[in-house]
Scaffold this motif. Structure first.
Motif, PDB file in Angstrom:
ATOM      1  N   THR A   1       1.433   1.785  -3.702  1.00 24.53           N
ATOM      2  CA  THR A   1       0.241   2.231  -4.456  1.00 24.53           C
ATOM      3  C   THR A   1      -0.154   3.661  -4.066  1.00 24.53           C
ATOM      4  OG1 THR A   1      -1.079   0.985  -2.884  1.00 24.53           O
ATOM      5  CG2 THR A   1      -0.788  -0.010  -5.016  1.00 24.53           C
TER       6      THR A   1
ATOM      7  N   LEU B   1       2.735  -2.610  -9.279  1.00 23.28           N
ATOM      8  CA  LEU B   1       1.969  -1.706  -8.408  1.00 23.28           C
ATOM      9  C   LEU B   1       2.043  -0.261  -8.909  1.00 23.28           C
ATOM     10  CD1 LEU B   1       2.979  -3.181  -4.912  1.00 23.28           C
ATOM     11  CD2 LEU B   1       0.712  -3.304  -5.973  1.00 23.28           C
TER      12      LEU B   1
ATOM     13  N   GLU C   1       0.825  -1.224   0.000  1.00 23.18           N
ATOM     14  CA  GLU C   1       0.000   0.000   0.000  1.00 23.18           C
ATOM     15  C   GLU C   1       0.856   1.270   0.000  1.00 23.18           C
ATOM     16  OE1 GLU C   1       0.372  -2.114   2.461  1.00 23.18           O
ATOM     17  OE2 GLU C   1       0.858  -0.946   4.265  1.00 23.18           O
TER      18      GLU C   1
END
Ligand code: G3P
Length: 227
Positions: free
Chosen positions: A161, A193, A158
């Motif tokens: 991203t 990603l 994350e």
């Protein structure tokens, strides 16, 4: 600089300087040429001159000091690395932090000198604000994963991203992901990603056969951007 961007940060390992560093640089140059993927080597300041002379790859400094020309004993300045042939520099690595105003000063100096800049940040929240200072690339590395062998791609996807979302708000700045990148899957995932490249140190510097690691990384990076 063009994707896939692979930055190998030599840091200060026992093979980061002297003949061992040159030997490693030459092996990486060979693989880079075979695959037509440019690899950036950031090396200790004392090695920049030799690497530039002996290895045909873009050589970057690992750090420059944010002080002007003048009475600053021991300082490594953007002007000095330019003089010995460096193409650019890392700025604000987690292992060599600078204040925000110092980062801005260094970026203005590097830009004026025609040096490329890879600005390191430790969290995605800083990607957009620091992109306003217009580095060529931002390298995001969660510091707690650096040197652990546990990759940002697997442990904290994350972060990549969210950093990718942030970099998209600024035109023309590359996003590189690093910290703990060890396997070709880590490289593949980081690019899938949305990162434009990866930054790596220990997986290459501590490998028995670093050239194989680099070759695997290149192959994965090319696969990721072509599929
Ligand atoms: O600049 C790249 C570096 O900080 C990542 O280190 O050892 O986790 O690949 P490492």
């Amino acid at each position: 600089m063009k994707p896939p961007i692979i930055v190998i940060n030599f840091k200060a390992y026992e093979n980061s300087f002297g003949n061992k560093a040159i030997e490693l640089g030459k092996k990486i140059e060979k693989i880079s040429k075979e695959h037509s993927v440019e690899i950036i080597l950031s090396v200790p300041a004392t090695m920049i001159y030799r690497m530039v002379q002996e290895v045909d790859l873009p050589i970057y400094a690992e750090h420059v000091d944010p002080v002007p020309l003048g009475a600053y004993t021991g300082a490594i300045l953007p002007e000095m690395i330019k003089d010995v042939g460096a193409k650019g520099t890392l700025i604000n690595h987690s292992e060599r932090r600078l204040r925000a105003d110092e980062i801005d000063d260094v970026l203005k100096r590097t830009k004026k000198l025609g040096l490329s800049s890879i600005l390191c940040v430790d969290r995605y929240e800083l990607v957009y604000p620091f992109s306003l200072l217009r580095p060529d690339a931002i390298l995001i590395e969660p510091p707690e994963l650096i040197g652990t062998g546990i990759s940002v791609s697997k442990a904290k996807p994350e972060v990549i991203t969210k950093a990718v979302d942030e970099i998209r708000k600024s035109e023309g700045i590359y996003l590189i992901a690093g910290a703990g990148i060890t396997t070709s899957e880590d490289v593949y995932k980081a690019l899938k990603l949305g990162a434009h490249g990866i930054g790596v140190a220990s997986a290459v510097m501590k490998a028995k056969e670093p050239e194989k690691v680099v070759e695997d990384f290149i192959t994965s990076a090319l696969k990721a951007i072509s599929s």
